[in-house]
Design an enzyme around this catalytic site. Structure first.
Site, short mmCIF file in Angstrom:
data_model
loop_
_atom_site.label_atom_id
_atom_site.label_comp_id
_atom_site.label_asym_id
_atom_site.label_seq_id
_atom_site.Cartn_x
_atom_site.Cartn_y
_atom_site.Cartn_z
N ASN A 7 0.83 -1.16 0.07
CA ASN A 7 0.00 0.08 -0.03
C ASN A 7 0.87 1.25 -0.18
O ASN A 7 1.48 1.58 0.99
CB ASN A 7 -0.94 0.08 1.33
CG ASN A 7 -1.70 1.36 1.57
OD1 ASN A 7 -1.78 1.91 0.36
ND2 ASN A 7 -2.23 1.46 2.58
N HIS A 94 -9.84 1.29 4.78
CA HIS A 94 -8.70 1.41 5.37
C HIS A 94 -8.87 2.60 6.58
O HIS A 94 -9.59 3.29 6.54
CB HIS A 94 -7.32 2.01 4.61
CG HIS A 94 -6.10 2.07 5.09
ND1 HIS A 94 -5.59 3.17 5.94
CD2 HIS A 94 -5.06 1.36 4.94
CE1 HIS A 94 -4.25 2.82 6.43
NE2 HIS A 94 -3.90 1.67 5.77
P1 PGA Z 1 2.43 0.45 7.52
O1 PGA Z 1 0.93 0.70 6.96
O2 PGA Z 1 3.05 -0.88 7.21
O3 PGA Z 1 3.14 1.64 7.27
O4 PGA Z 1 2.26 0.39 9.04
C1 PGA Z 1 0.19 -0.40 6.66
C2 PGA Z 1 -1.08 -0.09 6.35
O5 PGA Z 1 -1.56 1.19 6.53
O6 PGA Z 1 -1.80 -0.75 5.46
#
Ligand code: PGA
Length: 259
Positions: A7, A94
């Site tokens: 993502n 999300h």
């Molecule tokens: P992060 O984000 O790996 O930076 O914690 C995960 C996400 O928001 O899907």
């Protein structure tokens, strides 16, 4: 088969997205086993990244979409527009969308139904805040999010659904959940999904973990049977980290095949 979703959030433009997508393909080149990998660049980069990942093992996902098919929704993107670009997956609900943009469970539900109708694989994100966890409400919050997100949804034979358990307090903080907490929540999520979709088949619904996954801890999550994959934010735009995460997924799959 383990799944790795990148993502990229609002962190890279088109040029960087193309480079990251190429790097991802190269990291998988020549490997005997390949995890399911999906990259989710910003909307504006989708059409260029599409050219890069075409005919590769890397899938293309979007980070969001609107719940309506078309209409006067300035600035929004529909499922039809995504399908036109060969997008196969879409992240929905999300926590950043829920908390920064006021996305409600009802909106997430509308998007999930629309995505399924369009033949997109929804990556539905659920997860509790730290206050909710402290109050012992993690499971009830996640159950509520799941039941509302999938209200009225039907699983057809070829429908696939990914649920990402992403505790809000672990996203972008550098402090992931412990593996045992994640496993407990994943088993809980799968139980609820079986209750919502009694006819679901093995592999039709996968439960991913997300929240500060990096090259170092990815293997610890991925080696768990209850963890079908990882949704990676920050580390997915760092090529070395991403390569380590992909290598961890490959190691786990090879280990499973050797059993
Ligand atoms: P992060 O984000 O790996 O930076 O914690 C995960 C996400 O928001 O899907």
């Amino acid at each position: 088969m383990k799944t790795v979703i990148g993502n990229w959030k609002m962190n890279v433009g088109t040029r960087e997205s193309v480079a990251l997508a190429r790097g991802t393909i190269l990291a998988l080149r020549g490997k005997k086993v390949i995890p399911e990998v999906v990259v989710c660049p910003p909307f504006v980069a989708l059409s260029e990244v599409r050219k890069v990942v075409a005919r590769s093992h890397v899938g293309l996902g979007a980070q969001n979409m609107h719940g309506e098919e078309q209409g006067a929704f300035t600035g929004e993107i529909s499922s039809r527009m995504l399908v036109e670009l060969d997008v196969t997956h879409v992240i929905l609900g999300h926590s950043e969308r829920r908390h920064e943009f006021g996305e409600t469970d009802e909106m997430v539900n509308k998007k999930v139904l629309r995505a399924l109708e369009a033949g997109l694989v929804p990556i539905v994100c659920v997860g509790e805040t730290s206050e909710e966890r402290e109050k012992g409400e993690a499971k009830s919050v996640v159950e509520g999010q799941l039941r509302k997100a999938f209200a009225e949804a039907r699983l057809r034979g070829k429908t696939f659904v990914l649920v990402a358990y992403e505790p809000v307090w672990a996203i972008g903080t550098g402090s992931p959940a412990t593996v045992s907490d994640a496993v407990e929540m994943h088993e809980f999520v799968l139980g609820i999904m079986k209750d919502i979709f009694p006819s679901m088949k093995n592999g039709q619904i996968k439960v991913l973990y997300g929240g500060s996954v990096d090259g170092e801890d990815a293997y610890g999550f991925l080696r768990e049977d209850a963890v079908d994959g990882v949704l990676v934010g920050g580390a997915s735009i760092k090529p070395t980290q991403l390569n380590e995460i992909l290598a961890a997924a490959i190691d786990v799959i090879e280990g499973q095949q050797a059993e």
